[in-house]
Design a protein around this motif. Structure first.
Motif: not given
Ligand code: FAD
Length: 430
Positions: A51-55, A62-63, A175-185
């Protein structure tokens, strides 16, 4: 043991209807118990739902961590349950998340599990009473919350939802963007970017392979002793650990520096059990869930079992074995050892693990080669059927390929011939 009258069926609460929860439900019903699985989502399948749903906000969760284009890292020949395999007419061995989801739906259908699954029901509190468990379940569809009482609880809430992000010097300065693989789509989010991926576990390696197709340049930072084969990944450069972040990039432990637009943390997940009250007697320190007997039974309340904590395993098979193992005790066919003995066995195992130099709580449930000793132990203690030798062999065949043949190993096509043998690309392997 609980005091449910003998003429009344013992009641089992299963938390979650993913791969583990479905297995706990099916085996509990087959063992003659009165079982219900509560699933907070709108459908079964857990991890395998893309699912592309984000918190929506910081409190929302998001599970699933599923991403576009994933193909399984294990062949479907080992991903089925021992008593329910993937259909032979699926051509590929390494399949899509949707094919896994379809398989789980057909498992639920085949074993008539649906009447026993309550969707949109979230377990929000589990508390031991003198003789049973009090479970508060929030029904999302009616927005009501009621207590229900059970003799046994299976905790199958999944372990790939709560990101584990290490704290690294200067992280807030970046200053750049950060993401955890949990929300990588999707990889196209990284189009033409310079990306730092931290972590070379299964997710880190696989996501690197996806992101490099869109990104301008990828830096894969890790501390594996064996360097993954990224030679085929033209725009991927391997780096050691990050020593500190800078406003536009990082300094690595070898003194080199790089600038990048995006950091993607593939640094794993935390085991969390938010619905268990403190008097359940379980504590989690750096993913070491304790005190558990044989990585699944709550020693403080042996009518509660955790399914699927061990990692570097064959997930579906270990879930099934843990469930069949615990059911032998829950149904009174086997007797638990004394609390003292369970504690002594736990201490002995942990002592052995630490003695092998793995003094790391995060690895307390790591299995790898140990899993086969573990399966033997469960099988012998409970008198249950063990994993077939062919599954063991097939798993070994795939094991190292993930690191060394990441680009090609998924083109292998396996077929199980009998309990001992499989075919790979048409060649018999014994
Ligand atoms: P989940 O699938 O996470 O299911 C847990 C369920 O519990 C969810 O449906 C959730 O909504 C529900 N839940 C949680 N809390 C509550 C609550 N309080 N009340 C009610 N319901 C609740 N394994 C493989 O074998 N092969 C692979 O190729 C593979 N690839 C993977 C790729 C990714 C990106 C990830 C994240 C994992 C992968 N895995 C793979 C591991 C996979 O997660 C396991 O194999 C397995 O699906 C885990 O099943 P589970 O039931 O433990 O957890």
């Amino acid at each position: 043991m609980m005091k449910t009258p003998l003429d009344q069926k013992r009641r089992v609460c299963v938390i979650g209807a993913g791969t583990a929860g479905l297995c706990a439900l099916k085996n509990s019903l087959e063992a003659g118990l009165d079982a219900v699985a509560y699933e907070r989502g709108t459908e079964i399948g857990g991890t395998w739902i893309f699912s592309e749903e984000m918190p929506k906000d910081e409190y929302d969760e998001v599970h699933s961590s599923m991403y576009e284009g994933l193909r399984t890292n294990l062949p479907k020949e080992v991903m089925g349950y021992p008593d329910y395999s993937y259909p032979a007419d699926i051509d590929e061995s390494f399949i899509t998340s949707n094919q896994v989801l379809e398989f789980l739906r057909s498992y639920a259908e085949h074993f008539k599990l649906k009447p026993h699954i309550k969707l949109q029901h979230e377990v929000i509190r589990v508390r031991p009473r003198l003789d049973d468990w009090e479970v508060y379940v929030w029904d999302h569809s009616t927005d009501t919350c009621d207590p229900v009482y059970y003799d046994f609880v299976y905790v199958c809430n999944g372990h790939y939802t709560e990101p584990d992000i290490p704290s690294v010097e200067g992280m807030d300065l970046f200053e750049g963007k950060k993401m955890h693989s949990h929300l990588y789509r999707k990889a196209d989010k990284f189009k033409d970017e310079r990306v730092l991926i931290i972590g070379a576990g299964p997710s880190g390696m696989d996501i690197t392979n996806h992101v490099r197709m869109s990104a301008k340049q990828v830096f894969l930072s890790h501390h594996l002793s064996t360097t993954p084969n990224t030679a085929f990944m033209g725009n991927v450069t391997q780096k050691p650990d990050v020593q500190r972040f800078t406003p536009d990039g990082a300094v690595f432990t070898d003194g080199s520096t790089e600038s990048f637009d995006h950091v993607l943390f593939c640094t794993g997940y935390k085991y969390t059990f938010p619905c268990l009250s403190t008097d359940v007697g379980i504590q989690v320190i750096d993913n070491f869930v304790q005190p558990l007997w044989k990585h699944c039974i709550n020693i403080n309340h042996p009518t509660m079992a955790f399914v699927g904590l061990p990692f570097n395993v064959i997930p579906t098979h270990i879930f099934d074995m843990q469930v069949r193992f615990t059911l032998k005790f829950f149904t009174g066919q086997r007797e638990f050892p004394s609390r003292e003995q369970m504690i002594a066995e736990l201490e002995q195992e942990i002592g052995e693990r630490w003695g092998c130099g793995v003094h790391n709580h995060k690895k307390a449930h790591q299995m790898g080669e140990r899993q086969f000793v573990y399966y033997n132990e469960l099988a012998n203690l409970a008198g249950i059927e063990n994993i077939k030798p062919v599954i063991h062999k097939l798993m070994k065949d795939c094991g190292k390929k993930y690191i060394f043949e990441l680009d090609t190993y998924r083109s292998n096509r396996y077929t199980i011939v009998d309990d001992e043998n499989f075919l790979k690309n048409g060649k018999a392997t014994s």
